[in-house]
Design a protein around this motif. Structure first.
Motif, PDB file in Angstrom:
ATOM      1  N   TYR A 152       0.834  -1.212   0.000  1.00 52.13           N
ATOM      2  CA  TYR A 152       0.000   0.000   0.000  1.00 52.13           C
ATOM      3  C   TYR A 152       0.866   1.260   0.000  1.00 52.13           C
ATOM      4  O   TYR A 152       1.787   1.394   0.803  1.00 52.13           O
ATOM      5  CB  TYR A 152      -0.896  -0.008   1.233  1.00 52.13           C
ATOM      6  N   PRO A 154       0.600   5.142   0.766  1.00 54.06           N
ATOM      7  CA  PRO A 154      -0.315   6.040   1.475  1.00 54.06           C
ATOM      8  C   PRO A 154      -0.834   7.211   0.657  1.00 54.06           C
ATOM      9  O   PRO A 154      -1.951   7.673   0.882  1.00 54.06           O
ATOM     10  CB  PRO A 154       0.547   6.541   2.652  1.00 54.06           C
ATOM     11  N   SER A 158      -6.933   4.923  -2.476  1.00 60.69           N
ATOM     12  CA  SER A 158      -7.066   3.589  -1.875  1.00 60.69           C
ATOM     13  C   SER A 158      -7.959   2.651  -2.680  1.00 60.69           C
ATOM     14  O   SER A 158      -7.676   1.452  -2.804  1.00 60.69           O
ATOM     15  CB  SER A 158      -7.614   3.714  -0.449  1.00 60.69           C
ATOM     16  N   ILE A 182       1.120  -2.486   4.909  1.00 64.59           N
ATOM     17  CA  ILE A 182       1.273  -1.056   5.168  1.00 64.59           C
ATOM     18  C   ILE A 182       2.520  -0.836   6.019  1.00 64.59           C
ATOM     19  O   ILE A 182       2.593  -1.302   7.157  1.00 64.59           O
ATOM     20  CB  ILE A 182       0.018  -0.436   5.837  1.00 64.59           C
ATOM     21  N   LEU A 198      -7.015   3.120   4.380  1.00 72.24           N
ATOM     22  CA  LEU A 198      -6.799   1.697   4.683  1.00 72.24           C
ATOM     23  C   LEU A 198      -8.139   0.984   4.860  1.00 72.24           C
ATOM     24  O   LEU A 198      -8.333  -0.134   4.357  1.00 72.24           O
ATOM     25  CB  LEU A 198      -5.954   1.551   5.952  1.00 72.24           C
ATOM     26  N   THR A 217       2.340  -5.437   8.889  1.00 77.37           N
ATOM     27  CA  THR A 217       3.049  -4.212   9.236  1.00 77.37           C
ATOM     28  C   THR A 217       4.147  -4.527  10.242  1.00 77.37           C
ATOM     29  O   THR A 217       4.255  -5.657  10.741  1.00 77.37           O
ATOM     30  CB  THR A 217       2.077  -3.159   9.822  1.00 77.37           C
TER      31      THR A 217
END
Length: 287
Positions: A152, A154, A158, A182, A198, A217
């Protein structure tokens, strides 16, 4: 004028403290050396199982030729794996591993069977992993439980990122749920807006595949930003620190190393532990 009385001051000679300083220096020096020696011996004892395997000691104490080429990271890998006997072990790969000979990908350290693999599929809203299709099919042919993940970004839309993943990844029965990776901090948006993005990705992907995604993560990112607000999701946590030797109870997967050697793969590869055995891992796959 009358005579003045001259009063002479007595000169007090101080004893030299050079000897005291010298002995203090020696004491400090040898105290530090003693501490380091004890620390080294303590670590050696703590990691005795990993070290024994690292040097391939047998009952007759024969040292194999390859032992000298092993790395310190291998010692920790062995120690962690021994601490999780019975847990399911797997790896994750991307185009960075190059051409993978999947028929050889079967064990870690020629001892621990590999049961699953996570494969990077997409990055952001516009990039496919160059080796995804090849790796996706290769893992299936090699009878590994496979899962796909999205890296992903940021600062990109999305929903566009979710659609790219959906168009790329076709899940089948027996595959693992999709994963949202992420790791980056936002540059042009707040953490509040990042979390909104997200959630939009997670919701869209869950609607499509009819299964709740997993979030990948780092441990600090998880503790600081995601743990509370995303508590409805299961997490795959990365932590390579030497002090960390066991998986947390609330982690679904633990990526404990990025420096492992696996047959069929050139260079280093990430290694993961599932918080359960193979049968439990099969239970969470797509039906």
């Amino acid at each position: 004028m009358g005579k003045q009385r001259v009063i002479r001051k007595k000169v007090v000679r101080r004893k030299s403290n050079k000897k005291v300083s010298f002995f203090s220096f020696l004491f400090t020096k040898y105290s530090v050396i003693a501490f380091l020696v004890l620390l080294f011996l303590g670590m050696g004892y703590h990691y005795r199982n990993g070290l024994a395997y690292y040097f391939s000691f047998k009952t007759n104490k024969v040292l194999r030729e390859r032992a000298a080429d092993k790395r310190l990271s291998d010692v920790r890998n062995i120690q962690v794996l021994q601490n999780h006997s019975g847990k399911s072990i797997g790896i994750d790969v991307s185009e960075y591993q190059g051409e993978i000979q999947w028929s050889y990908v079967d064990t870690l350290e020629n001892k621990y069977p590999l049961h699953f693999v996570f494969i990077r599929a997409t990055v952001g809203n516009d990039r496919l992993d160059k080796k995804f299709n090849e790796n996706w099919l290769g893992a299936k042919r090699n009878k590994l439980i496979r899962g796909a993940y999205h890296y992903y970004r940021p600062n990109e839309n999305s929903l566009e990122q979710a659609e790219l993943f959906i168009q790329t990844v076709k899940l089948s029965k027996g595959d693992l749920p999709p994963v949202l990776d992420i790791e980056q901090m936002p540059k042009n948006q707040s953490m509040v807006k990042l979390k909104v993005g997200l959630k939009r990705w997670l919701k869209r992907v869950e609607e499509h595949y009819k299964v709740r995604p997993i979030i990948y993560t780092g441990e600090k990112y998880y503790d600081d930003f995601l743990k509370e607000e995303f508590s409805d999701y299961l997490f795959w946590i990365a932590n390579y620190n030497f002090y960390r030797e066991k998986i947390n109870e609330d982690w679904l997967f633990w990526q404990f190393s990025e420096k492992a050697s696996v047959p069929g793969i050139k260079g280093n590869v990430d290694v993961n532990i599932y918080n359960g055995d193979l049968q439990q891992l099969q239970f969470i796959t797509v039906e």
